[in-house]
Design an enzyme around this catalytic site. Structure first.
Site, PDB file in Angstrom:
ATOM      1  N   ASP A  97     -29.129-114.441 101.325  1.00  0.00           N
ATOM      2  CA  ASP A  97     -30.041-113.983 100.733  1.00  0.00           C
ATOM      3  C   ASP A  97     -30.189-114.344  99.458  1.00  0.00           C
ATOM      4  O   ASP A  97     -31.348-114.944  99.104  1.00  0.00           O
ATOM      5  CB  ASP A  97     -29.611-112.270 100.569  1.00  0.00           C
TER       6      ASP A  97
ATOM      7  N   TYR B 166     -24.112-105.990 103.995  1.00  0.00           N
ATOM      8  CA  TYR B 166     -25.243-105.215 104.151  1.00  0.00           C
ATOM      9  C   TYR B 166     -25.090-103.907 105.184  1.00  0.00           C
ATOM     10  O   TYR B 166     -25.968-102.839 105.092  1.00  0.00           O
ATOM     11  CB  TYR B 166     -26.573-106.140 104.661  1.00  0.00           C
TER      12      TYR B 166
ATOM     13  N   LYS C 253     -16.846-118.488 101.308  1.00  0.00           N
ATOM     14  CA  LYS C 253     -15.901-118.435 100.107  1.00  0.00           C
ATOM     15  C   LYS C 253     -14.621-118.060 100.618  1.00  0.00           C
ATOM     16  O   LYS C 253     -14.041-117.173 100.506  1.00  0.00           O
ATOM     17  CB  LYS C 253     -16.331-117.212  99.297  1.00  0.00           C
TER      18      LYS C 253
ATOM     19  N   ASP D 223     -33.443-117.366  97.950  1.00  0.00           N
ATOM     20  CA  ASP D 223     -34.325-117.194  96.701  1.00  0.00           C
ATOM     21  C   ASP D 223     -34.048-118.423  95.844  1.00  0.00           C
ATOM     22  O   ASP D 223     -34.949-118.962  95.381  1.00  0.00           O
ATOM     23  CB  ASP D 223     -33.766-116.035  96.134  1.00  0.00           C
TER      24      ASP D 223
ATOM     25  N   ASP E 159     -20.494-120.815  95.800  1.00  0.00           N
ATOM     26  CA  ASP E 159     -20.600-121.203  94.448  1.00  0.00           C
ATOM     27  C   ASP E 159     -20.963-122.478  94.269  1.00  0.00           C
ATOM     28  O   ASP E 159     -21.770-123.024  93.464  1.00  0.00           O
ATOM     29  CB  ASP E 159     -19.312-120.697  93.313  1.00  0.00           C
TER      30      ASP E 159
HETATM   31  C1  IPM Z   1     -34.814-110.349 101.960  1.00  0.00           C
HETATM   32  C2  IPM Z   1     -35.046-109.270 101.249  1.00  0.00           C
HETATM   33  C3  IPM Z   1     -34.156-108.161 101.779  1.00  0.00           C
HETATM   34  C4  IPM Z   1     -32.733-108.566 101.809  1.00  0.00           C
HETATM   35  C5  IPM Z   1     -34.312-106.549 100.972  1.00  0.00           C
HETATM   36  C6  IPM Z   1     -35.736-106.481 100.719  1.00  0.00           C
HETATM   37  C7  IPM Z   1     -33.608-105.651 101.642  1.00  0.00           C
HETATM   38  O1  IPM Z   1     -34.565-109.462  99.819  1.00  0.00           O
HETATM   39  O2  IPM Z   1     -35.617-110.348 103.311  1.00  0.00           O
HETATM   40  O3  IPM Z   1     -34.428-111.371 101.744  1.00  0.00           O
HETATM   41  O4  IPM Z   1     -32.184-108.358 101.127  1.00  0.00           O
HETATM   42  O5  IPM Z   1     -32.585-108.958 102.925  1.00  0.00           O
HETATM   43 MN    MN Z   2     -33.761-111.698  99.563  1.00  0.00          MN
END
Ligand code: IPM
Ligand code: MN
Length: 354
Positions: free
Chosen positions: A245, A142, A189, A249, A221
């Site tokens: 990240d 990032y 990884k 999710d 993975d």
């Molecule tokens: C999160 C979001 C952010 C990230 C984006 C919006 C930059 O997806 O907070 O997880 O990737 O960190």
């Molecule tokens: Mn995210």
């Protein structure tokens, strides 16, 4: 107690969901005799529109002069569909994380027994899931060097980590593990990436300082697979920025909706609390988004920034109860159930508290 909280609602559904968290916090303040001073500040696409900067200096000053930051969401489709845009809302989030020194993002994943049927995963797989990700938040790909070469025909992003960046994140992971089941999983990884090998080496060196913690090392993975296969086998997981990240999710699916999972970002000083979901542009202004992730983030704020455990616990309790009562937004509604509006959820919870 006097609490000064920076309120960064941001884009999309951000203002709607933070409004509900504010209602809930104000109700808590009334019940427990606290005084909350909310200080709104601009961030994201709205900040670009008004100031040209997604995290203006004025907003940064508001944050560093507050006791905590409550954050909504950032992002606007106008920018997503324009790869040539030089200023993007997400840059504001990254700049804010970096400038506030928020190097550890704590993302719990848990199930609500009343919502167990909402998850697309089988009940016997997800029951009892209670895990926490510690995602490194101010390093890795990032923030690494990136660019184009060969007349724009080649692009690169680099993932860089220093030993000390890994140590400070891992230390939080070990400490958290000590307060939980003493199990820590380091996700990397290391079979391919040099930065992952440094992660593994660093965490291995730290094991001697926390002899009670049982550490496992797994490739990202494999974790991605096992997370949906046997989520309850995990407890505390530490990982670098991008892996974290993606995995968080994925993990949110376990609970039944992304609109449920809160997070806290901690670091050198002030802490920030935000839902893990994004700005959900399709729902903006419709009063349909689930505000619970933000409300539960506020519960984390009471507990972590102010050590107000009873306040946090009451928020969790009313959220639990209202889920049992079926007071849910459309992402969680089941056959025959009624869809409640975002604002109705906030009102209901605030009334339940006081
Ligand atoms: C999160 C979001 C952010 C990230 C984006 C919006 C930059 O997806 O907070 O997880 O990737 O960190
Ligand atoms: Mn995210």
């Amino acid at each position: 107690m006097k609490l000064k909280i920076a309120l960064l609602a941001g884009d999309g559904i951000g203002p709607e969901v933070t409004d509900q968290a504010v209602k809930v916090c104000n109700s808590i303040a009334k019940k427990f005799n606290h005084e909350i001073l909310w200080i709104p500040a601009l961030t994201g696409a709205v900040a670009i529109e008004q100031t040209g900067d997604p995290y203006p200096e004025e907003t940064h000053q508001v944050c560093i002069n507050s006791d905590a930051v409550l954050f909504g969401a950032i992002g606007h489709p106008r920018f997503d569909n324009d790869p040539s845009a030089s200023v993007r809302p997400e840059q504001g989030l990254l700049k804010m994380r970096k400038k506030l020194g928020l190097f550890a993002n704590i993302r719990p994943t848990f199930t609500f027994s009343s919502l167990i049927e909402n998850s697309p995963l089988k009940k016997d797989r997800i029951e009892g899931t209670d895990l926490v990700f510690l995602r490194e938040l101010t390093g890795g790909i990032y923030f690494g060097e990136r660019g184009r070469k060969d007349n724009g025909n080649t692009a690169f992003d680099t993932c860089t980590y220093t030993r000390s960046e890994i140590q400070r994140l891992a230390k939080k992971g070990f400490e958290l593990a000590m307060n939980r089941s003493k199990k820590l999983c380091c996700v990397d990884k290391a079979n391919v990436l040099e930065s992952s090998r440094l992660w593994r080496e660093t965490v291995q060196d730290m094991e001697k300082d926390f002899p009670e913690v049982e550490v496992t090392y797994e490739f990202v993975d494999a974790v991605a697979m096992r997370l949906v296969q046997w989520p309850s086998s995990y407890d505390v997981l530490i990982t670098e920025n991008l892996f974290g990240d993606i995995l968080t999710d994925e993990a949110s699916v376990i609970s039944g909706s992304m609109g449920l999972m809160p997070s806290a970002s901690v670091g050198t000083d002030i802490c920030l609390y935000e839902p893990i979901h994004g700005s959900f542009p399709q729902a903006t202004g419709k009063d349909i988004a689930n505000p619970l992730a933000t409300i539960l983030s506020a519960a984390m704020m009471f507990e972590m920034s102010f050590n107000l455990k009873e306040e946090g616990a009451l928020i969790r309790k009313v959220v639990d109860e209202s889920l049992v009562e079926g007071i849910v937004t459309e992402d969680l509604v089941r056959e025959g159930g009624r869809k409640y509006k975002t604002s109705e959820i906030g009102d209901h919870l605030a009334n339940k508290i006081f």
